[in-house]
Design an enzyme around this catalytic site. Structure first.
Site, PDB file in Angstrom:
ATOM      1  N   THR A  82     -10.750 -24.162   2.298  1.00 35.19           N
ATOM      2  CA  THR A  82     -11.121 -24.402   0.896  1.00 35.19           C
ATOM      3  C   THR A  82     -11.916 -25.699   0.808  1.00 35.19           C
ATOM      4  O   THR A  82     -12.251 -26.299   1.843  1.00 35.19           O
ATOM      5  CB  THR A  82      -9.855 -24.547   0.014  1.00 35.19           C
ATOM      6  OG1 THR A  82      -9.176 -25.744   0.424  1.00 35.19           O
ATOM      7  CG2 THR A  82      -8.921 -23.357   0.155  1.00 35.19           C
TER       8      THR A  82
ATOM      9  N   LYS B 297     -24.212  18.395  16.446  1.00 28.41           N
ATOM     10  CA  LYS B 297     -24.923  17.377  15.660  1.00 28.41           C
ATOM     11  C   LYS B 297     -23.935  16.936  14.602  1.00 28.41           C
ATOM     12  O   LYS B 297     -23.744  17.608  13.583  1.00 28.41           O
ATOM     13  CB  LYS B 297     -26.165  17.966  14.994  1.00 28.41           C
ATOM     14  CG  LYS B 297     -27.299  18.239  15.936  1.00 28.41           C
ATOM     15  CD  LYS B 297     -28.527  18.696  15.144  1.00 28.41           C
ATOM     16  CE  LYS B 297     -29.308  19.698  15.943  1.00 28.41           C
ATOM     17  NZ  LYS B 297     -29.644  20.931  15.273  1.00 28.41           N
TER      18      LYS B 297
ATOM     19  N   GLY C   4      -7.055 -13.679   1.516  1.00 28.20           N
ATOM     20  CA  GLY C   4      -6.558 -12.500   0.811  1.00 28.20           C
ATOM     21  C   GLY C   4      -7.141 -12.293  -0.571  1.00 28.20           C
ATOM     22  O   GLY C   4      -8.260 -12.716  -0.885  1.00 28.20           O
TER      23      GLY C   4
ATOM     24  N   CYS D 144       0.824  -1.211   0.000  1.00 29.55           N
ATOM     25  CA  CYS D 144       0.000   0.000   0.000  1.00 29.55           C
ATOM     26  C   CYS D 144       0.861   1.265   0.000  1.00 29.55           C
ATOM     27  O   CYS D 144       0.380   2.338  -0.351  1.00 29.55           O
ATOM     28  CB  CYS D 144      -0.931   0.002   1.214  1.00 29.55           C
ATOM     29  SG  CYS D 144      -1.829  -1.543   1.367  1.00 29.55           S
TER      30      CYS D 144
END
Ligand code: FAD
Length: 546
Positions: free
Chosen positions: A272, A433, A281, A42
């Site tokens: 699986t 608010k 992932g 990332c």
């Protein structure tokens, strides 16, 4: 117990560390094709732009550290070539020596991720064309952009494409962004992405929507991109970010079940179709918490959490994954876009009933300096008020509101809960608010019938609206721009001008963001008129109108 893990980054490294924390006795082998494990995918775009200065920072942990701290048997530059589920063995190729050998396992966790899609365009393998997945890719891109290039092109306006475009802009490299669709950020609703488009253009990025590249030619200085629209573009490099494809070939050839959307099928335990093999992932498909359908979600958070769960279960535990809601965020040149849960278009596709609210608040009290505006959109069940999805775009504070909606969705909260949420407030942080409360007030008012609202789409539809369109903003606001055919009576003058309004036609009132329109609707309804508020006001109209 001998646990073998394929893939040593987000999901795989999480699984390995978790497994060791659970068992000091287990033999844990982590096999990774690349030279590094556990790097920050990332963070890669920010290294290109220089925001992250040192490459070392991208290496979250090293194989050596995993060996010493977690006593893992880490095998980098080793590719798992095949799985023999019957005999519980894998074949591993050492990519340095070329040796191929077998390794047995009791439990296997697959975390092979997803590979960037390369379009089948003539010239796609020419030098100067890049994809971005790992440190080797980023090294190549970094070398190219540091070489004083004249122009860069990014193909694909998704999350990674936008992050790369932002970083090329930081480097002051003239950049063209080409996106095949008519909007950026495909998973989001189109209108919510328009501020991002505007920001890119304001910063000089040449964004071309509805465009594609059909052929690539080599030139003396770089590349010539032949465009679908007929023209061409000279560029020094092309970064392809048009999406990724789950790496399922290993699983497929082992006979594991592949799901409908093309990811490895797993149950809620991440198991699986073979009881000794788990998968996590980007490579898997998983149930979407709102839509219920199987989807491939390419995000680091889910991959890490799934890695933990797979490790728990591989070692005999009973941890369950709750499903995925696709909470995602991207920052682009000072603007943020984020989403969680289902988008409007996904709900339409799924045939699910919903209603929606748009609001345009500031991140903190408007009277305190530095307030930044945002647009929030929330989708909810029209009968129960269950929150189905949320999207946000704007300046500061978008992340906080989408995170709150993400928690609300996971906790199966309703819009009535949002009305009651008690959130941090002092003028520099929020409002008494909070925007989250405001979303709740508007949506709950709609369900209770106190806030009759119509969506702007009715007005924008090709049939046109049969409503009497009433603009309740000031004359100056009206003069700056208004809905075609609207009559202007400001909300403060409305009570003394009721005789000007029709009793035999529905009145659709609007203001700038929805608040004065709501007050006008209340005045009108209590005076015997059939009135509705046009949700989100003129600002929403501007986002929705082309
Ligand atoms: P990966 O982390 O990709 O790891 C898979 C590993 O398995 C790879 O290193 C691969 O070499 C290895 N492997 C595959 N097959 C084999 C084999 N047969 N043998 C041995 N090894 C094998 N997500 C976010 O949530 N937020 C972000 O901001 C974000 N930004 C991103 C930016 C970029 C540039 C990229 C590329 C991704 C980004 N993501 C982001 C996505 C995120 O990184 C992924 O969702 C996550 O890494 C998936 O984890 P994974 O373990 O499934 O796969």
């Amino acid at each position: 117990m001998k646990l073998l893990i394929v893939g040593g980054v987000a999901g795989g490294a999480s699984a390995a560390a978790r497994a060791r924390r659970l068992s000091e006795d287990a033999e844990i082998i982590l096999v990774e094709r690349g030279p590094e494990v556990s790097f920050a995918n990332c963070g890669l775009p920010y290294y290109i732009g220089g925001e992250i200065k040192s490459r070392d920072k991208l290496v979250v942990t090293t194989p050596e550290r995993l060996r010493t701290r977690f006593t893992l048997d880490v095998r980098t530059q080793s590719n798992v070539e095949s799985i023999d589920p019957t005999n519980r063995k894998v074949r591993i190729k050492n990519l340095i020596t070329g040796d191929v050998y077998e390794e047995s396992y009791d439990r296997l966790i697959l975390a092979p991720g997803a590979a960037p899609v390369r379009p089948t365009i003539e010239g796609i393998d020419l030098p100067g064309i890049y994809t971005l997945r790992n440190l080797q890719d980023v090294d190549r891109i970094k070398q190219r952009v540091d070489g004083n290039i004249k122009h860069a092109t990014v193909l694909g306006g998704g999350f990674i494409g936008l992050e790369v475009a932002e970083n090329l802009n930081h480097l002051k490299i003239p950049t063209t962004l080409i996106e095949r669709n008519r909007q950026l950020l495909g998973p989001m609703d189109a209108e919510m992405t328009k501020p991002i488009l505007q920001t890119l253009r304001d910063h000089g990025v040449d964004v071309r929507l509805g465009e594609n590249v059909v052929k690539i030619e080599k030139t003396d200085h770089g590349l010539r991109l032949i465009l679908g629209s007929g023209g061409s573009l000279e560029t020094s490099m092309l970064m392809v970010g048009i999406g990724v494809k789950p790496e399922v070939s290993l699983a497929e050839s082992a006979g594991l079940r592949i799901g409908k959307s093309g990811g490895i099928w797993v149950d809620e335990h991440m198991r699986t179709s073979d009881r000794d093999i788990f998968a996590v992932g980007d490579a898997i498909e998983i149930s979407h918490v709102v839509l219920g359908e199987q989807s491939i979600v390419l995000l680091a958070g889910p991959a890490n959490r799934q890695g933990r769960i797979a490790a728990d279960n591989a070692l005999g535990g009973d941890s369950r994954y709750r499903g995925t809601q696709g909470t995602a965020i991207v920052g682009v040149l000072g603007k943020t876009a984020a989403m969680t849960g289902a988008s409007e278009k996904a709900l339409v596709r799924a045939g699910r009933a919903f209603r929606k609210v748009y609001i345009h608040p500031t991140d903190h009290a408007g009277y305190y300096p530095g307030a930044e505006s945002m647009t929030l959109k929330m989708l909810f069940d029209p009968a129960t008020g269950e929150i189905l999805g949320g999207e946000g775009v704007g300046g500061a504070g978008v992340d906080k509101r989408i995170d709150i909606l993400a928690v609300a969705i996971q906790a199966e909260m309703t819009v009535f809960d949002l009305e009651e949420m008690e959130l941090c407030y002092s003028p520099q942080y929020g409002s008494a608010k909070d925007p989250i409360n405001m979303l709740g007030f508007v949506a709950a008012g709609m369900i209770r019938g106190q806030h009759p609202q119509t969506d702007m789409e009715g007005f924008l539809s090709s049939d046109g609206s049969t409503d009497y369109i009433l603009d309740v903003r000031t004359q100056e606001e009206f003069d700056r721009g208004h809905l075609p055919g609207a009559t202007n009576i400001s909300v403060d003058e409305l009570r003394s001008n009721l005789d000007r309004l029709p009793k035999d036609q529905r009145i659709a009132a609007y203001c700038q963001v929805g608040q004065r329109g709501y007050l006008a609707t209340r005045i009108l309804n209590q005076s015997g008129f059939d009135a509705v508020n046009m949700g989100g006001g003129y600002k929403t109209y501007q986002l929705l109108a082309d």
